[in-house]
Scaffold this motif. Structure first.
Motif, PDB file in Angstrom:
ATOM      1  N   GLU A  37      26.360  39.541  34.808  1.00 26.75           N
ATOM      2  CA  GLU A  37      27.207  40.702  34.555  1.00 26.75           C
ATOM      3  C   GLU A  37      28.549  40.222  34.016  1.00 26.75           C
ATOM      4  O   GLU A  37      29.028  39.166  34.414  1.00 26.75           O
ATOM      5  N   VAL A  38      29.141  41.019  33.138  1.00 20.35           N
ATOM      6  CA  VAL A  38      30.490  40.738  32.636  1.00 20.35           C
ATOM      7  C   VAL A  38      31.315  42.001  32.860  1.00 20.35           C
ATOM      8  O   VAL A  38      30.921  43.084  32.416  1.00 20.35           O
ATOM      9  N   HIS A  39      32.408  41.836  33.595  1.00 16.83           N
ATOM     10  CA  HIS A  39      33.259  42.985  33.925  1.00 16.83           C
ATOM     11  C   HIS A  39      34.702  42.732  33.506  1.00 16.83           C
ATOM     12  O   HIS A  39      35.152  41.584  33.486  1.00 16.83           O
ATOM     13  N   LEU A  40      35.389  43.802  33.230  1.00 20.49           N
ATOM     14  CA  LEU A  40      36.832  43.776  32.961  1.00 20.49           C
ATOM     15  C   LEU A  40      37.493  44.723  33.950  1.00 20.49           C
ATOM     16  O   LEU A  40      37.062  45.872  34.086  1.00 20.49           O
ATOM     17  N   SER A  49      37.323  35.413  37.160  1.00 18.48           N
ATOM     18  CA  SER A  49      36.612  34.839  38.297  1.00 18.48           C
ATOM     19  C   SER A  49      35.123  34.814  37.987  1.00 18.48           C
ATOM     20  O   SER A  49      34.635  35.553  37.133  1.00 18.48           O
ATOM     21  N   CYS A  50      34.429  33.936  38.690  1.00 23.42           N
ATOM     22  CA  CYS A  50      32.990  33.769  38.502  1.00 23.42           C
ATOM     23  C   CYS A  50      32.347  33.720  39.888  1.00 23.42           C
ATOM     24  O   CYS A  50      32.727  32.893  40.713  1.00 23.42           O
ATOM     25  N   SER A  51      31.394  34.602  40.137  1.00 23.58           N
ATOM     26  CA  SER A  51      30.717  34.599  41.435  1.00 23.58           C
ATOM     27  C   SER A  51      29.520  33.659  41.399  1.00 23.58           C
ATOM     28  O   SER A  51      29.023  33.311  40.326  1.00 23.58           O
ATOM     29  N   THR A  52      29.034  33.299  42.566  1.00 21.09           N
ATOM     30  CA  THR A  52      27.867  32.420  42.657  1.00 21.09           C
ATOM     31  C   THR A  52      26.601  33.132  42.181  1.00 21.09           C
ATOM     32  O   THR A  52      25.601  32.484  41.895  1.00 21.09           O
ATOM     33  N   LYS A  53      26.644  34.449  42.071  1.00 17.50           N
ATOM     34  CA  LYS A  53      25.484  35.223  41.588  1.00 17.50           C
ATOM     35  C   LYS A  53      25.506  35.425  40.083  1.00 17.50           C
ATOM     36  O   LYS A  53      24.646  36.112  39.544  1.00 17.50           O
ATOM     37  N   GLY A  54      26.499  34.856  39.399  1.00 13.57           N
ATOM     38  CA  GLY A  54      26.538  34.941  37.945  1.00 13.57           C
ATOM     39  C   GLY A  54      27.348  36.086  37.376  1.00 13.57           C
ATOM     40  O   GLY A  54      27.284  36.369  36.191  1.00 13.57           O
ATOM     41  N   ARG A  55      28.134  36.744  38.207  1.00 12.87           N
ATOM     42  CA  ARG A  55      28.984  37.836  37.744  1.00 12.87           C
ATOM     43  C   ARG A  55      30.339  37.276  37.335  1.00 12.87           C
ATOM     44  O   ARG A  55      30.995  36.587  38.107  1.00 12.87           O
ATOM     45  N   ILE A  56      30.747  37.570  36.100  1.00 15.35           N
ATOM     46  CA  ILE A  56      32.041  37.102  35.619  1.00 15.35           C
ATOM     47  C   ILE A  56      32.950  38.313  35.445  1.00 15.35           C
ATOM     48  O   ILE A  56      32.544  39.322  34.846  1.00 15.35           O
ATOM     49  N   THR A  57      34.150  38.211  35.983  1.00 14.79           N
ATOM     50  CA  THR A  57      35.127  39.288  35.896  1.00 14.79           C
ATOM     51  C   THR A  57      36.374  38.757  35.217  1.00 14.79           C
ATOM     52  O   THR A  57      36.855  37.672  35.544  1.00 14.79           O
ATOM     53  N   PHE A  58      36.892  39.534  34.269  1.00 15.56           N
ATOM     54  CA  PHE A  58      38.104  39.159  33.546  1.00 15.56           C
ATOM     55  C   PHE A  58      39.185  40.199  33.777  1.00 15.56           C
ATOM     56  O   PHE A  58      38.898  41.398  33.908  1.00 15.56           O
ATOM     57  N   ASN A  59      40.412  39.737  33.801  1.00 15.57           N
ATOM     58  CA  ASN A  59      41.577  40.604  33.939  1.00 15.57           C
ATOM     59  C   ASN A  59      41.755  41.402  32.647  1.00 15.57           C
ATOM     60  O   ASN A  59      41.708  40.840  31.552  1.00 15.57           O
ATOM     61  N   THR A  60      41.975  42.702  32.749  1.00 20.16           N
ATOM     62  CA  THR A  60      42.140  43.547  31.567  1.00 20.16           C
ATOM     63  C   THR A  60      43.353  43.142  30.730  1.00 20.16           C
ATOM     64  O   THR A  60      43.392  43.423  29.535  1.00 20.16           O
ATOM     65  N   GLU A  61      44.318  42.465  31.320  1.00 18.92           N
ATOM     66  CA  GLU A  61      45.487  42.010  30.565  1.00 18.92           C
ATOM     67  C   GLU A  61      45.115  40.987  29.489  1.00 18.92           C
ATOM     68  O   GLU A  61      45.866  40.785  28.545  1.00 18.92           O
ATOM     69  N   LEU A  62      43.958  40.361  29.621  1.00 16.45           N
ATOM     70  CA  LEU A  62      43.512  39.394  28.611  1.00 16.45           C
ATOM     71  C   LEU A  62      43.308  40.049  27.245  1.00 16.45           C
ATOM     72  O   LEU A  62      43.420  39.391  26.211  1.00 16.45           O
ATOM     73  N   LEU A  63      43.024  41.340  27.241  1.00 13.05           N
ATOM     74  CA  LEU A  63      42.800  42.052  25.976  1.00 13.05           C
ATOM     75  C   LEU A  63      44.022  42.010  25.071  1.00 13.05           C
ATOM     76  O   LEU A  63      43.899  42.117  23.858  1.00 13.05           O
ATOM     77  N   SER A  64      45.193  41.850  25.654  1.00 10.05           N
ATOM     78  CA  SER A  64      46.415  41.835  24.848  1.00 10.05           C
ATOM     79  C   SER A  64      47.039  40.443  24.742  1.00 10.05           C
ATOM     80  O   SER A  64      48.173  40.301  24.308  1.00 10.05           O
ATOM     81  N   LYS A  65      46.302  39.428  25.139  1.00 10.79           N
ATOM     82  CA  LYS A  65      46.789  38.054  25.028  1.00 10.79           C
ATOM     83  C   LYS A  65      46.324  37.439  23.704  1.00 10.79           C
ATOM     84  O   LYS A  65      45.355  37.890  23.103  1.00 10.79           O
ATOM     85  N   PRO A  66      46.990  36.377  23.259  1.00 14.90           N
ATOM     86  CA  PRO A  66      46.566  35.697  22.026  1.00 14.90           C
ATOM     87  C   PRO A  66      45.131  35.166  22.138  1.00 14.90           C
ATOM     88  O   PRO A  66      44.633  34.886  23.229  1.00 14.90           O
ATOM     89  N   ALA A  67      44.492  35.035  21.001  1.00 13.87           N
ATOM     90  CA  ALA A  67      43.088  34.599  20.948  1.00 13.87           C
ATOM     91  C   ALA A  67      42.871  33.274  21.677  1.00 13.87           C
ATOM     92  O   ALA A  67      41.875  33.107  22.384  1.00 13.87           O
ATOM     93  N   ALA A  68      43.785  32.336  21.529  1.00 10.63           N
ATOM     94  CA  ALA A  68      43.628  31.027  22.186  1.00 10.63           C
ATOM     95  C   ALA A  68      43.642  31.169  23.706  1.00 10.63           C
ATOM     96  O   ALA A  68      42.889  30.483  24.407  1.00 10.63           O
TER      97      ALA A  68
END
Length: 107
Positions: A37-40, A49-68
């Motif tokens: 799963e991929v969540h924002l 963060s990455c769970s041991t079950k394979g779920r990756i969650t990203f902070n929504t603030e990343l959407l407005s950060k530079p590509a790098a």
């Protein structure tokens, strides 16, 4: 004109959720992992963060950060599907995928 140019650069860095998710899946294929799963969502203290079950969650603030910055967080979290720690192997693979120049950048 300088301020207008600066504003354009900031807008240029913001990406929609679907573009971000496509970026995550492209990196997952490149690295050879399959997140379940991929969540924002908003996060107070972390970029991802990455769970041991394979779920990756990203902070929504990343959407407005530079590509790098987005790339570094995406690769770090996806690598945790292979290596659950920040040891030498993890850092070596991070360097392989990002190059040594992006290793020193902070989000």
């Amino acid at each position: 004109m300088k301020e207008a140019e600066r504003m354009w650069e900031e807008l240029e860095e913001t990406v929609p959720r679907d573009v971000f998710c496509a970026e995550v899946l492209a990196w997952a294929r490149r690295i050879g992992v399959e997140p379940k799963e991929v969540h924002l969502r908003p996060m107070r203290r972390k970029w991802g963060s990455c769970s041991t079950k394979g779920r990756i969650t990203f902070n929504t603030e990343l959407l407005s950060k530079p590509a790098a910055s987005r790339r570094r967080v995406i690769v770090e979290e996806l690598l945790h599907l292979k290596i659950p720690n920040h040891g030498k192997l993890f850092k070596s693979l991070l360097r392989v995928y990002l190059g040594s120049g992006e290793m020193t950048e902070r989000v």
